[in-house]
Motif scaffolding. Structure first.
Motif, PDB file in Angstrom:
ATOM      1  N   ALA A  82      -2.609  -3.186  -2.021  1.00 17.83           N
ATOM      2  CA  ALA A  82      -1.263  -3.195  -1.450  1.00 17.83           C
ATOM      3  C   ALA A  82      -1.030  -4.464  -0.639  1.00 17.83           C
ATOM      4  O   ALA A  82       0.059  -5.058  -0.693  1.00 17.83           O
ATOM      5  CB  ALA A  82      -1.056  -1.956  -0.585  1.00 17.83           C
ATOM      6  N   GLU A  83      -2.050  -4.891   0.090  1.00 20.20           N
ATOM      7  CA  GLU A  83      -1.932  -6.136   0.859  1.00 20.20           C
ATOM      8  C   GLU A  83      -1.809  -7.334  -0.075  1.00 20.20           C
ATOM      9  O   GLU A  83      -0.989  -8.231   0.151  1.00 20.20           O
ATOM     10  CB  GLU A  83      -3.161  -6.294   1.757  1.00 20.20           C
ATOM     11  CG  GLU A  83      -3.161  -7.554   2.616  1.00 20.20           C
ATOM     12  CD  GLU A  83      -2.047  -7.588   3.644  1.00 20.20           C
ATOM     13  OE1 GLU A  83      -1.741  -8.702   4.118  1.00 20.20           O
ATOM     14  OE2 GLU A  83      -1.477  -6.521   3.968  1.00 20.20           O
ATOM     15  N   TYR A  84      -2.598  -7.335  -1.140  1.00 19.81           N
ATOM     16  CA  TYR A  84      -2.566  -8.431  -2.117  1.00 19.81           C
ATOM     17  C   TYR A  84      -1.188  -8.579  -2.744  1.00 19.81           C
ATOM     18  O   TYR A  84      -0.698  -9.691  -2.952  1.00 19.81           O
ATOM     19  CB  TYR A  84      -3.619  -8.166  -3.190  1.00 19.81           C
ATOM     20  CG  TYR A  84      -3.798  -9.262  -4.214  1.00 19.81           C
ATOM     21  CD1 TYR A  84      -4.650 -10.335  -3.971  1.00 19.81           C
ATOM     22  CD2 TYR A  84      -3.106  -9.219  -5.433  1.00 19.81           C
ATOM     23  CE1 TYR A  84      -4.815 -11.344  -4.912  1.00 19.81           C
ATOM     24  CE2 TYR A  84      -3.271 -10.228  -6.375  1.00 19.81           C
ATOM     25  CZ  TYR A  84      -4.120 -11.285  -6.110  1.00 19.81           C
ATOM     26  OH  TYR A  84      -4.280 -12.285  -7.037  1.00 19.81           O
ATOM     27  N   ARG A  85      -0.543  -7.431  -3.027  1.00 21.84           N
ATOM     28  CA  ARG A  85       0.764  -7.447  -3.694  1.00 21.84           C
ATOM     29  C   ARG A  85       1.932  -7.313  -2.709  1.00 21.84           C
ATOM     30  O   ARG A  85       3.097  -7.366  -3.122  1.00 21.84           O
ATOM     31  CB  ARG A  85       0.841  -6.312  -4.726  1.00 21.84           C
ATOM     32  CG  ARG A  85      -0.108  -6.506  -5.889  1.00 21.84           C
ATOM     33  CD  ARG A  85       0.011  -5.357  -6.883  1.00 21.84           C
ATOM     34  NE  ARG A  85       1.311  -5.307  -7.538  1.00 21.84           N
ATOM     35  CZ  ARG A  85       1.627  -5.983  -8.650  1.00 21.84           C
ATOM     36  NH1 ARG A  85       0.737  -6.776  -9.224  1.00 21.84           N
ATOM     37  NH2 ARG A  85       2.823  -5.852  -9.199  1.00 21.84           N
ATOM     38  N   ASN A  86       1.612  -7.116  -1.423  1.00 25.18           N
ATOM     39  CA  ASN A  86       2.659  -6.919  -0.413  1.00 25.18           C
ATOM     40  C   ASN A  86       3.570  -5.759  -0.796  1.00 25.18           C
ATOM     41  O   ASN A  86       4.798  -5.885  -0.832  1.00 25.18           O
ATOM     42  CB  ASN A  86       3.471  -8.201  -0.206  1.00 25.18           C
ATOM     43  CG  ASN A  86       4.350  -8.141   1.027  1.00 25.18           C
ATOM     44  OD1 ASN A  86       3.978  -7.521   2.027  1.00 25.18           O
ATOM     45  ND2 ASN A  86       5.518  -8.769   0.974  1.00 25.18           N
ATOM     46  N   GLU A  87       2.948  -4.609  -1.100  1.00 19.00           N
ATOM     47  CA  GLU A  87       3.689  -3.427  -1.541  1.00 19.00           C
ATOM     48  C   GLU A  87       3.328  -2.209  -0.691  1.00 19.00           C
ATOM     49  O   GLU A  87       2.284  -2.190  -0.031  1.00 19.00           O
ATOM     50  CB  GLU A  87       3.384  -3.147  -3.019  1.00 19.00           C
ATOM     51  CG  GLU A  87       3.948  -4.198  -3.958  1.00 19.00           C
ATOM     52  CD  GLU A  87       3.629  -3.917  -5.418  1.00 19.00           C
ATOM     53  OE1 GLU A  87       4.119  -4.671  -6.267  1.00 19.00           O
ATOM     54  OE2 GLU A  87       2.898  -2.948  -5.716  1.00 19.00           O
ATOM     55  N   PRO A  88       4.188  -1.163  -0.724  1.00 21.67           N
ATOM     56  CA  PRO A  88       3.920   0.039   0.068  1.00 21.67           C
ATOM     57  C   PRO A  88       2.648   0.755  -0.384  1.00 21.67           C
ATOM     58  O   PRO A  88       2.311   0.771  -1.572  1.00 21.67           O
ATOM     59  CB  PRO A  88       5.145   0.922  -0.192  1.00 21.67           C
ATOM     60  CG  PRO A  88       6.198  -0.001  -0.691  1.00 21.67           C
ATOM     61  CD  PRO A  88       5.481  -1.088  -1.412  1.00 21.67           C
ATOM     62  N   MET A  89       1.966   1.355   0.580  1.00 21.59           N
ATOM     63  CA  MET A  89       0.719   2.056   0.288  1.00 21.59           C
ATOM     64  C   MET A  89       0.685   3.372   1.056  1.00 21.59           C
ATOM     65  O   MET A  89       1.235   3.494   2.144  1.00 21.59           O
ATOM     66  CB  MET A  89      -0.471   1.170   0.691  1.00 21.59           C
ATOM     67  CG  MET A  89      -1.843   1.795   0.477  1.00 21.59           C
ATOM     68  SD  MET A  89      -2.586   2.297   2.048  1.00 21.59           S
ATOM     69  CE  MET A  89      -4.113   3.048   1.485  1.00 21.59           C
ATOM     70  N   CYS A  90       0.072   4.361   0.457  1.00 20.85           N
ATOM     71  CA  CYS A  90      -0.184   5.629   1.128  1.00 20.85           C
ATOM     72  C   CYS A  90      -1.570   6.093   0.701  1.00 20.85           C
ATOM     73  O   CYS A  90      -2.231   5.432  -0.092  1.00 20.85           O
ATOM     74  CB  CYS A  90       0.873   6.670   0.756  1.00 20.85           C
ATOM     75  SG  CYS A  90       0.921   7.080  -1.007  1.00 20.85           S
ATOM     76  N   TYR A  91      -2.011   7.213   1.250  1.00 22.40           N
ATOM     77  CA  TYR A  91      -3.280   7.750   0.755  1.00 22.40           C
ATOM     78  C   TYR A  91      -3.196   9.250   0.561  1.00 22.40           C
ATOM     79  O   TYR A  91      -2.388   9.941   1.187  1.00 22.40           O
ATOM     80  CB  TYR A  91      -4.462   7.351   1.644  1.00 22.40           C
ATOM     81  CG  TYR A  91      -4.585   8.053   2.974  1.00 22.40           C
ATOM     82  CD1 TYR A  91      -5.265   9.266   3.087  1.00 22.40           C
ATOM     83  CD2 TYR A  91      -4.078   7.478   4.139  1.00 22.40           C
ATOM     84  CE1 TYR A  91      -5.410   9.895   4.313  1.00 22.40           C
ATOM     85  CE2 TYR A  91      -4.219   8.098   5.367  1.00 22.40           C
ATOM     86  CZ  TYR A  91      -4.899   9.310   5.444  1.00 22.40           C
ATOM     87  OH  TYR A  91      -5.039   9.937   6.666  1.00 22.40           O
ATOM     88  N   ILE A  92      -4.039   9.724  -0.346  1.00 19.62           N
ATOM     89  CA  ILE A  92      -4.045  11.133  -0.728  1.00 19.62           C
ATOM     90  C   ILE A  92      -5.184  11.831  -0.004  1.00 19.62           C
ATOM     91  O   ILE A  92      -6.344  11.410  -0.115  1.00 19.62           O
ATOM     92  CB  ILE A  92      -4.248  11.301  -2.260  1.00 19.62           C
ATOM     93  CG1 ILE A  92      -3.404  10.286  -3.045  1.00 19.62           C
ATOM     94  CG2 ILE A  92      -3.957  12.733  -2.674  1.00 19.62           C
ATOM     95  CD1 ILE A  92      -1.944  10.345  -2.817  1.00 19.62           C
ATOM     96  N   ARG A  93      -4.867  12.890   0.696  1.00 20.14           N
ATOM     97  CA  ARG A  93      -5.899  13.658   1.383  1.00 20.14           C
ATOM     98  C   ARG A  93      -6.739  14.446   0.368  1.00 20.14           C
ATOM     99  O   ARG A  93      -6.266  14.768  -0.718  1.00 20.14           O
ATOM    100  CB  ARG A  93      -5.262  14.635   2.376  1.00 20.14           C
ATOM    101  CG  ARG A  93      -4.453  13.956   3.482  1.00 20.14           C
ATOM    102  CD  ARG A  93      -3.770  14.986   4.362  1.00 20.14           C
ATOM    103  NE  ARG A  93      -4.748  15.811   5.047  1.00 20.14           N
ATOM    104  CZ  ARG A  93      -5.276  15.528   6.225  1.00 20.14           C
ATOM    105  NH1 ARG A  93      -4.935  14.414   6.857  1.00 20.14           N
ATOM    106  NH2 ARG A  93      -6.150  16.331   6.787  1.00 20.14           N
ATOM    107  N   SER A  94      -7.976  14.754   0.745  1.00 18.24           N
ATOM    108  CA  SER A  94      -8.823  15.552  -0.143  1.00 18.24           C
ATOM    109  C   SER A  94      -8.302  16.977  -0.285  1.00 18.24           C
ATOM    110  O   SER A  94      -8.513  17.640  -1.305  1.00 18.24           O
ATOM    111  CB  SER A  94     -10.266  15.558   0.369  1.00 18.24           C
ATOM    112  OG  SER A  94     -10.312  16.045   1.695  1.00 18.24           O
TER     113      SER A  94
END
Length: 206
Positions: A82-94
């Motif tokens: 996401a940092e490389y592409r300058n795009e939104p990021m989220c994460y999925i909980r287990s």
């Protein structure tokens, strides 16, 4: 991604041992051991992963709203991408939170969002299947996933076909096996053991 594969072997996050197999979490035995959690500690490898993922996105014209790291090993690589592409990021909980809003996704994300999943490894595919089903139950869309390594097992391929999710990887089993032989990491017998494991992981035995 030969540079990435060689680098992973050099730092020990990928081991190939067909004659002395490893035991996986599932209880099955196999000739490969992969710990991609070591990659973030090596800047040159994590940059190769981020650029490789970005190239896969562009090459395959993937459409999504958020780059989404799958807990836990996929989160770091999603963040670098996401940092490389300058795009939104989220994460999925287990698993969903047991309190509050019972979130399965952490981030500023609408429940109808299309998520591009980032995993470190796909073996039998069961964990990725569970994540996709939970996300869809919560209203999210999933059509594509990225993985550093794909063992290309028949079981995982069937699961993903049924889920209608396309998986794109930086390293797959076929490439890994061919390179292991050409670089003399395994001999002909070891190569044959790799291929026999891949044909039937659940019943493989020396």
């Amino acid at each position: 991604m030969k540079d990435l594969l060689v680098g992973m072997l050099d730092v020990g996050c990928l081991k190939i041992s067909p004659k002395k197999p490893f035991t996986y979490t599932s209880g099955l035995k196999g000739p490969l051991y992969c710990d991609n959690r070591l990659i973030p500690s090596h800047p040159h490898l994590r940059k190769l992963v981020a650029k490789g993922f970005s190239d896969l996105i562009d090459k395959n014209h993937l459409e999504y709203d958020h780059i989404s790291g799958v807990a836990t090993a996929g989160i770091t690589h999603a963040a670098f991408l996401a940092e490389y592409r300058n795009e939104p990021m989220c994460y999925i909980r287990s698993k969903p939170k047991g309190h509050g809003l019972s979130k399965i996704v952490e981030g500023d994300v609408k429940e109808s969002a299309n998520l591009l999943l980032v995993e470190d490894l796909v073996n039998q595919g069961a964990s990725l299947e569970a994540v996709i089903l939970q996300l869809r139950e919560h209203g999210y869309k999933v059509s594509s996933a990225l993985s550093i390594v794909d063992y290309q097992t028949p079981k995982a391929q069937k699961l993903l076909r049924n889920l209608k999710v396309d998986l794109f990887s930086l390293i797959n089993f076929s490439e890994l096996a061919e390179m292991a032989l050409s670089e003399k990491i395994v001999d002909e017998e070891g190569y044959d053991l790799l291929k026999s494991w891949h044909a039937d992981p659940e019943n493989w035995a020396l």
